[in-house]
Design an enzyme around this catalytic site. Sequence first.
Site, PDB file in Angstrom:
ATOM      1  N   PHE A  87       0.788  -1.239   0.000  1.00 22.81           N
ATOM      2  CA  PHE A  87       0.000   0.000   0.000  1.00 22.81           C
ATOM      3  C   PHE A  87       0.818   1.287   0.000  1.00 22.81           C
ATOM      4  O   PHE A  87       0.245   2.359   0.207  1.00 22.81           O
ATOM      5  CB  PHE A  87      -0.986   0.040   1.184  1.00 22.81           C
ATOM      6  CG  PHE A  87      -2.182  -0.838   0.992  1.00 22.81           C
ATOM      7  CD1 PHE A  87      -3.057  -0.652  -0.069  1.00 22.81           C
ATOM      8  CD2 PHE A  87      -2.447  -1.872   1.878  1.00 22.81           C
ATOM      9  CE1 PHE A  87      -4.162  -1.473  -0.251  1.00 22.81           C
ATOM     10  CE2 PHE A  87      -3.551  -2.689   1.709  1.00 22.81           C
ATOM     11  CZ  PHE A  87      -4.407  -2.491   0.639  1.00 22.81           C
ATOM     12  N   ASP A  88       2.121   1.216  -0.226  1.00 22.36           N
ATOM     13  CA  ASP A  88       2.883   2.470  -0.320  1.00 22.36           C
ATOM     14  C   ASP A  88       4.106   2.294  -1.227  1.00 22.36           C
ATOM     15  O   ASP A  88       5.205   2.722  -0.889  1.00 22.36           O
ATOM     16  CB  ASP A  88       3.313   2.950   1.063  1.00 22.36           C
ATOM     17  CG  ASP A  88       3.572   4.463   1.100  1.00 22.36           C
ATOM     18  OD1 ASP A  88       3.126   5.163   0.163  1.00 22.36           O
ATOM     19  OD2 ASP A  88       4.214   4.936   2.060  1.00 22.36           O
ATOM     20  N   ILE A  89       3.883   1.677  -2.379  1.00 27.27           N
ATOM     21  CA  ILE A  89       4.961   1.493  -3.353  1.00 27.27           C
ATOM     22  C   ILE A  89       5.211   2.822  -4.060  1.00 27.27           C
ATOM     23  O   ILE A  89       4.319   3.397  -4.683  1.00 27.27           O
ATOM     24  CB  ILE A  89       4.595   0.405  -4.383  1.00 27.27           C
ATOM     25  CG1 ILE A  89       4.489  -0.959  -3.695  1.00 27.27           C
ATOM     26  CG2 ILE A  89       5.619   0.363  -5.508  1.00 27.27           C
ATOM     27  CD1 ILE A  89       5.792  -1.455  -3.080  1.00 27.27           C
TER      28      ILE A  89
END
Length: 268
Positions: A87-89
Amino acid sequence: MNEVAAISRTSHVNIVSLLDYCFEGSKRALIYEFMPNGSLEKFIFDASTPKNDHHNLGWETLDQISLGIARGLEYLHRGCKMRILHFDIKPRNILLSEKFTPKISDFGLAKICNTNESIVSMLGARGTAGYIAPKVFSRNFGKVSHKSDVYSYGMMLLEMVGGRRNIDIAAENTSEIYFPHWIYQRLEHGEELRLQSVTNEEDKVRVRKMIIVILWCIQTDPSNRPAMKEVIDMLEGSVDSLQIPPKPYLSSPPKSPTNSSTTLVSIQ
């Protein structure tokens, strides 16, 4: 502690190793393995780096970095005992070893779920503006799943290819403000991409392949996006076997501050 819970379940060449941590009163620390080349972000658009300096890495290295990140994500989605959604690439969360092996880091927003759980229940949208999949803002775009990471990967890969942020409010031509829209138009019409340092046919093939993969990954409809295993197959395969994806819903989002920050916003 969420990061410790997530990363302690992993062991992969493209996932950063957590050596130790401290959680004692106000003393909080995560100790990673040392990554001498820092984050991918500085090789793409760090203000202190000359413009397009990231291409000094060479397209072959950028290609291998993109493939390594894809393998790391595929491992998180399918290779662990529990499925991990990052969820935070984004470029800042990709660390590079001495030999530029990419390693996914920062699992603070990660969500752990069962391997057979395809749809994830969430109260808020996790991630960073510019990389968050449309569906986390509106249920009309579909359910939240591992395909959210696929979208973020595609947006990050697009910045790697272009050497610029996907939203460029300083662009002279308004059609170039939103890079995904600009690059799809040029690919659709068979026009030159005018990217820096593409000097030979081998690099042109690499770039075209990466762009086709990108446009599949950022499809608005999650069901049209490939799983990371398919992304790996496309990157390793022949460009001639790849089909141009349907045109996603591409339009410039509202202008926002140029600095990207992690957000956690509620969905009404």
